[in-house]
Scaffold this motif. Sequence first.
Motif, PDB file in Angstrom:
ATOM      1  N   LYS A  92       0.831  -1.207   0.000  1.00  0.00           N
ATOM      2  CA  LYS A  92       0.000   0.000   0.000  1.00  0.00           C
ATOM      3  C   LYS A  92       0.861   1.251   0.000  1.00  0.00           C
ATOM      4  CE  LYS A  92      -4.080  -1.905   2.347  1.00  0.00           C
ATOM      5  NZ  LYS A  92      -4.945  -1.798   3.537  1.00  0.00           N
ATOM      6  N   SER A 147      -6.155   5.497   1.988  1.00  0.00           N
ATOM      7  CA  SER A 147      -5.102   4.508   1.749  1.00  0.00           C
ATOM      8  C   SER A 147      -5.580   3.079   1.913  1.00  0.00           C
ATOM      9  CB  SER A 147      -3.919   4.760   2.701  1.00  0.00           C
ATOM     10  OG  SER A 147      -4.342   4.674   4.043  1.00  0.00           O
ATOM     11  N   ASP A 148      -6.583   2.871   2.749  1.00  0.00           N
ATOM     12  CA  ASP A 148      -7.040   1.504   2.939  1.00  0.00           C
ATOM     13  C   ASP A 148      -7.965   1.047   1.821  1.00  0.00           C
ATOM     14  OD1 ASP A 148      -9.689   2.106   5.412  1.00  0.00           O
ATOM     15  OD2 ASP A 148      -9.108   3.178   3.601  1.00  0.00           O
TER      16      ASP A 148
END
Length: 469
Positions: free
Chosen positions: A243, A466-467
């Motif tokens: 990520k 971001s998740d």
Amino acid sequence: MSHSEAQTSIDLDPDWGKAFEQYENVMSSGTEAMRIKAMSKLAHLCKHAPEVILARTIPILAEILCDVPSNISNQPIQEAALYCLGHIARQGNGALATGIGQYGVIKSILRFLPHSDNGFQRVMMKCLWILVTFGKKNREVLAGAGGLEIILSMLNLHEDGIRRYSLEILSALALLREVRRVLTSLGGLRFLVEAASCGSMVSRERACQAIGLLGVTRRARRLLVELGVIPVLIDFFRNGDSKAKLVAGNSLGMISAHVQYIRPVAQAGAIPLFAELLRGPEPVGKEIAEDVFCILAVAEVNAVEISEYLVAILREGDDEAKAAAADVLWDLSSYKHSVSVVQNSGAIPLLVELLRDGDSGVGEKVSGAIAQLSYAEADRVALANEGVIPLLIDLLQANSEEVRDNVAEALVNFSEDPLYCDRISEVIDLLSFENMQNRLIRIRASDEHMTRSLRRMSIEQLTRESDLI
């Protein structure tokens, strides 16, 4: 039942409703020591307690903080309340953390911070950090209550453990548009760059994402570069998880989207990192790498290095990576460098070999690259020497419409070259060839013929949490 007996039963009674009543009794009429002990026990038990019971404790704990003037503090009991609230906020899916913010706890913390000693400030900052980490709506509450200015003030004052909490709170706030709008004028960019370089992985991802969003504007981009953001993003790109690589790569793309920073980004070691992203399994990563390569390749020295990595991928990558590499070469072949970067890289023999599998996803990208290469005389010679013309003729019957269009475009270019027009004569009467020839004539006549534009990453890509990337 005495207060001490009630306190003991909180630990043991499996009936949570009854246990809450006993807790409420202690908190309303127990001594200070008993109330502190009850809050400590609740903090340790909250992993096991039902969320509905924990939610009922929040207003009791919030009252301890909210009903006291900011210049008068009963520090031990307030510390116990904050400690307990911090544990509660970690439970569930964020609803409890959000509920704590709605009961005024965040505003109470902001009232107490300027009047408290370092130890109590640390307790409050840790609780605030938990609230904005687990409850995204709390970020809006904090920003709306003037929390950004207070956090920046704390960063200016502290170099101790409080600083880590402040940086991670800042990274959470920086995902809010209204915070980013004022962060530069408040002198907060240097702290955001610092937040991207240290702390938890989640916080660093948030900071990097905010940096990418801020990097859209010329002034913020310049200030970020002056503050050393390029090596910070490179380090996160190199050492972060999957990520992190996506977020850092996106943000580096935004920073590099100005001719002044194309070379510094490449010199910092970005090209090998983006090559690995292009090879990787993530479709979004491939898209990011393609976009950034097309930006960096504006500088000829970058294009030469990029093409070397692309050739390696054409030799050894999987089909998805080969298709992505061919797509970048498609763009690079349209750039007006002093030399034919694609030809000199040794890519042409590999592209012709891959063209034999013309109906695949790889073949579509490869045929597009070859079509673009066929506009340059030197590249046409190199392509013809590799035997591309018979392949192009055969692929006029390909199943893929995109492949048919691309090879027809290439054949039109070969037909206009005196060296090769005789070898194209057998396909001149084919409908697909004639259609492409007429289309190119119309485009050229109307002055619409343009090389493919350098692709830029969209704001939408950078506004994802971001998740969710």
